[in-house]
Design a protein around this motif. Structure first.
Motif, mmCIF file in Angstrom:
data_model
loop_
_atom_site.group_PDB
_atom_site.id
_atom_site.type_symbol
_atom_site.label_atom_id
_atom_site.label_comp_id
_atom_site.label_asym_id
_atom_site.label_seq_id
_atom_site.Cartn_x
_atom_site.Cartn_y
_atom_site.Cartn_z
ATOM 1 N N LEU A 91 28.149 0.278 34.176
ATOM 2 C CA LEU A 91 27.016 1.202 34.049
ATOM 3 C C LEU A 91 26.285 1.340 35.376
ATOM 4 O O LEU A 91 25.934 2.457 35.797
ATOM 5 C CB LEU A 91 26.054 0.709 32.962
ATOM 6 N N PHE A 92 26.071 0.202 36.054
ATOM 7 C CA PHE A 92 25.405 0.219 37.351
ATOM 8 C C PHE A 92 26.189 1.065 38.358
ATOM 9 O O PHE A 92 25.629 1.897 39.071
ATOM 10 C CB PHE A 92 25.238 -1.216 37.864
ATOM 11 N N LEU A 93 27.503 0.874 38.386
ATOM 12 C CA LEU A 93 28.352 1.638 39.309
ATOM 13 C C LEU A 93 28.364 3.123 38.956
ATOM 14 O O LEU A 93 28.383 3.981 39.853
ATOM 15 C CB LEU A 93 29.773 1.088 39.300
ATOM 16 N N SER A 94 28.366 3.440 37.659
ATOM 17 C CA SER A 94 28.383 4.846 37.251
ATOM 18 C C SER A 94 27.103 5.561 37.680
ATOM 19 O O SER A 94 27.140 6.730 38.088
ATOM 20 C CB SER A 94 28.570 4.955 35.730
ATOM 21 N N ILE A 95 25.976 4.858 37.614
ATOM 22 C CA ILE A 95 24.705 5.456 38.057
ATOM 23 C C ILE A 95 24.727 5.686 39.571
ATOM 24 O O ILE A 95 24.267 6.725 40.062
ATOM 25 C CB ILE A 95 23.518 4.549 37.648
ATOM 26 N N PHE A 107 35.083 7.843 44.965
ATOM 27 C CA PHE A 107 34.772 6.554 44.354
ATOM 28 C C PHE A 107 35.379 6.436 42.958
ATOM 29 O O PHE A 107 35.857 5.365 42.571
ATOM 30 C CB PHE A 107 33.255 6.335 44.294
ATOM 31 N N LYS A 108 35.372 7.532 42.195
ATOM 32 C CA LYS A 108 35.983 7.505 40.861
ATOM 33 C C LYS A 108 37.456 7.148 40.963
ATOM 34 O O LYS A 108 37.958 6.288 40.228
ATOM 35 C CB LYS A 108 35.836 8.879 40.187
ATOM 36 N N SER A 109 38.156 7.796 41.881
ATOM 37 C CA SER A 109 39.581 7.530 42.058
ATOM 38 C C SER A 109 39.830 6.103 42.534
ATOM 39 O O SER A 109 40.756 5.428 42.078
ATOM 40 C CB SER A 109 40.184 8.517 43.061
ATOM 41 N N SER A 110 38.978 5.628 43.441
ATOM 42 C CA SER A 110 39.153 4.285 43.996
ATOM 43 C C SER A 110 39.010 3.216 42.919
ATOM 44 O O SER A 110 39.810 2.273 42.853
ATOM 45 C CB SER A 110 38.125 4.035 45.100
ATOM 46 N N VAL A 174 34.059 5.490 34.380
ATOM 47 C CA VAL A 174 34.336 6.909 34.134
ATOM 48 C C VAL A 174 33.794 7.326 32.758
ATOM 49 O O VAL A 174 33.232 8.424 32.605
ATOM 50 C CB VAL A 174 35.847 7.187 34.239
ATOM 51 N N LEU A 175 33.922 6.451 31.763
ATOM 52 C CA LEU A 175 33.401 6.766 30.431
ATOM 53 C C LEU A 175 31.869 6.800 30.428
ATOM 54 O O LEU A 175 31.259 7.638 29.753
ATOM 55 C CB LEU A 175 33.914 5.745 29.414
ATOM 56 N N TRP A 176 31.251 5.887 31.178
ATOM 57 C CA TRP A 176 29.786 5.930 31.323
ATOM 58 C C TRP A 176 29.360 7.250 31.972
ATOM 59 O O TRP A 176 28.360 7.852 31.558
ATOM 60 C CB TRP A 176 29.289 4.773 32.183
ATOM 61 N N LEU A 177 30.118 7.693 32.979
ATOM 62 C CA LEU A 177 29.796 8.955 33.662
ATOM 63 C C LEU A 177 29.856 10.130 32.695
ATOM 64 O O LEU A 177 29.026 11.047 32.767
ATOM 65 C CB LEU A 177 30.761 9.187 34.830
ATOM 66 N N ALA A 178 30.830 10.105 31.782
ATOM 67 C CA ALA A 178 30.917 11.167 30.776
ATOM 68 C C ALA A 178 29.680 11.162 29.890
ATOM 69 O O ALA A 178 29.138 12.228 29.545
ATOM 70 C CB ALA A 178 32.180 10.989 29.937
ATOM 71 N N GLY A 179 29.219 9.964 29.525
ATOM 72 C CA GLY A 179 28.001 9.861 28.723
ATOM 73 C C GLY A 179 26.764 10.322 29.478
ATOM 74 O O GLY A 179 25.900 11.005 28.919
ATOM 75 N N LEU A 180 26.680 9.967 30.755
ATOM 76 C CA LEU A 180 25.537 10.384 31.579
ATOM 77 C C LEU A 180 25.494 11.906 31.742
ATOM 78 O O LEU A 180 24.417 12.518 31.722
ATOM 79 C CB LEU A 180 25.615 9.719 32.954
ATOM 80 N N ASN A 181 26.682 12.515 31.894
ATOM 81 C CA ASN A 181 26.726 13.974 32.043
ATOM 82 C C ASN A 181 26.350 14.702 30.753
ATOM 83 O O ASN A 181 26.022 15.891 30.789
ATOM 84 C CB ASN A 181 28.134 14.406 32.484
ATOM 85 N N GLY A 182 26.420 13.991 29.640
ATOM 86 C CA GLY A 182 26.066 14.606 28.360
ATOM 87 C C GLY A 182 24.576 14.595 28.055
ATOM 88 O O GLY A 182 24.142 15.196 27.066
ATOM 89 N N ILE A 183 23.795 13.916 28.882
ATOM 90 C CA ILE A 183 22.333 13.885 28.674
ATOM 91 C C ILE A 183 21.719 15.111 29.348
ATOM 92 O O ILE A 183 21.912 15.311 30.549
ATOM 93 C CB ILE A 183 21.725 12.591 29.254
ATOM 94 N N GLY A 209 20.205 7.750 25.229
ATOM 95 C CA GLY A 209 21.240 8.776 25.278
ATOM 96 C C GLY A 209 22.640 8.216 25.424
ATOM 97 O O GLY A 209 23.628 8.885 25.092
ATOM 98 N N LEU A 210 22.747 6.968 25.908
ATOM 99 C CA LEU A 210 24.055 6.347 26.129
ATOM 100 C C LEU A 210 24.498 5.436 24.988
ATOM 101 O O LEU A 210 25.576 4.835 25.071
ATOM 102 C CB LEU A 210 24.029 5.536 27.428
ATOM 103 N N LEU A 211 23.696 5.313 23.933
ATOM 104 C CA LEU A 211 24.045 4.404 22.838
ATOM 105 C C LEU A 211 25.389 4.726 22.181
ATOM 106 O O LEU A 211 26.192 3.816 21.939
ATOM 107 C CB LEU A 211 22.924 4.383 21.788
ATOM 108 N N PRO A 212 25.697 6.007 21.877
ATOM 109 C CA PRO A 212 27.031 6.295 21.311
ATOM 110 C C PRO A 212 28.154 5.905 22.266
ATOM 111 O O PRO A 212 29.180 5.360 21.847
ATOM 112 C CB PRO A 212 27.001 7.814 21.069
ATOM 113 N N THR A 213 27.960 6.179 23.555
ATOM 114 C CA THR A 213 28.962 5.811 24.560
ATOM 115 C C THR A 213 29.087 4.292 24.649
ATOM 116 O O THR A 213 30.199 3.760 24.802
ATOM 117 C CB THR A 213 28.569 6.373 25.938
ATOM 118 N N ALA A 214 27.964 3.590 24.541
ATOM 119 C CA ALA A 214 27.978 2.127 24.636
ATOM 120 C C ALA A 214 28.794 1.517 23.502
ATOM 121 O O ALA A 214 29.562 0.566 23.728
ATOM 122 C CB ALA A 214 26.544 1.597 24.603
ATOM 123 N N PHE A 215 28.662 2.063 22.297
ATOM 124 C CA PHE A 215 29.432 1.529 21.167
ATOM 125 C C PHE A 215 30.934 1.750 21.375
ATOM 126 O O PHE A 215 31.743 0.854 21.159
ATOM 127 C CB PHE A 215 28.989 2.180 19.862
#
Length: 293
Positions: A91-95, A107-110, A174-183, A209-215
């Motif tokens: 989560l920290f890295l995604s932010i 960075f995503k690819s790396s 990457v999944l956290w990033l998808a959740g962040l983009n959905g907010i 906003g990230l609770l569904p992604t967190a589960f």
């Protein structure tokens, strides 16, 4: 009236078409997952060789088995340490990556590269670094220290933790990033107008906003935590150091010795435990979503 009937007919047709598309997947789940699992449940109450019904004797044998106790303790310890660390770090890295407009894709690819590395290559990497004659021990010797057989001491557990985090952080990021983009950005803009700071936005907008992604991430991380057996098995064999003797090692050894009844009973115990764990996390996730509305 005719329009209503026509709409109902269209909905029924769409429903039938949807079920037809789902049938192959449902059939696969039925024949390759549900029916075999039902057979495992049945076998857990019978003696494997004689076919005699023994009730819960197999479960009692499993619970008093010292190898099962050790494997369950190590696996539980591994999950309780790795999953929170993985979720927080990713989560920290995604932010951080979210704020990188120019180098975000790089960075995503790396971070996803470890997912593409074959298990055999990872094992070779472990050997190069952590073998008794590996690079780490060479550096220790140069500094005046003594060589350590890392994979055959209690330190092997932390190497396994590091390997799990290294391999799965990019995927979760990457999944956290998808959740962040959905907010919606409008929420952050409204909060800024109301005078909310960075921490306030994160606590009252980002986290709820990230609770569904967190589960979802929790469940996927839990499943992936059982895949570290491959690396541990390839480098340390069926009977590694006690610190990394996991349930997967136990099941593999019982399968080799054909202790089918014990393996089936233990599998049911693990499945029920994981299901209860997931349901508890889901309950807290739903409660958090309700509180944030």
């Amino acid at each position: 009236m005719r329009e209503k009937k026509k709409k109902t007919t269209i909905q029924k047709r769409e429903s039938i078409v949807a079920w037809l598309f789902l049938m192959p997947s449902l059939a696969g789940i039925m024949f390759f997952i549900l029916i075999p699992f039902g057979d495992v449940v049945r076998r857990s109450f019978y003696e494997a060789m004689s076919g005699k019904f023994v009730g819960i004797d197999n479960y009692i044998t499993v619970f008093i088995n010292e190898a099962f106790k050790l494997a369950a303790k190590n696996t539980g310890r591994f999950i309780l340490i790795c999953i929170p660390l993985l979720l927080v770090i990713s989560l920290f890295l995604s932010i951080l990556v979210m704020g990188q407009k120019k180098f975000g894709d790089f960075f995503k690819s790396s971070f996803l590269i470890p997912m593409a590395i074959p298990v055999a290559s990872i094992v070779l990497l472990w050997d190069i670094f952590f073998n008794k004659n590996g690079l780490l021990n060479r550096m220790l010797s140069m500094l005046g220290g003594q060589s350590v057989d890392w994979m055959h001491t209690s330190k092997a557990f932390y190497i396994l933790v590091f390997s799990y985090l290294w391999k799965n952080t990019g995927y979760d990021m990457v999944l956290w990033l998808a959740g962040l983009n959905g907010i919606p950005l409008a929420l952050y803009e409204a909060a800024a107008i109301d005078g909310a700071g960075t921490w306030g936005k994160f606590r009252y907008i980002t986290l709820p906003g990230l609770l569904p992604t967190a589960f979802t991430l929790f469940v996927l991380s839990l499943i992936n935590s059982f895949k570290v057996f491959r690396e541990a098995y390839l480098i340390a064999g069926s009977y590694p150091d006690n610190s990394i003797y996991m349930l997967q090692h136990l099941f593999n050894n019982w399968f080799v010795t054909m202790d089918i009844q014990k393996m089936c009973a233990a599998a049911i115990v693990v499945a029920i435990t994981l299901l209860i764990f997931i349901l508890i996390v889901r309950r807290f996730s739903n409660r958090g979503e309700e509180d944030s509305i």
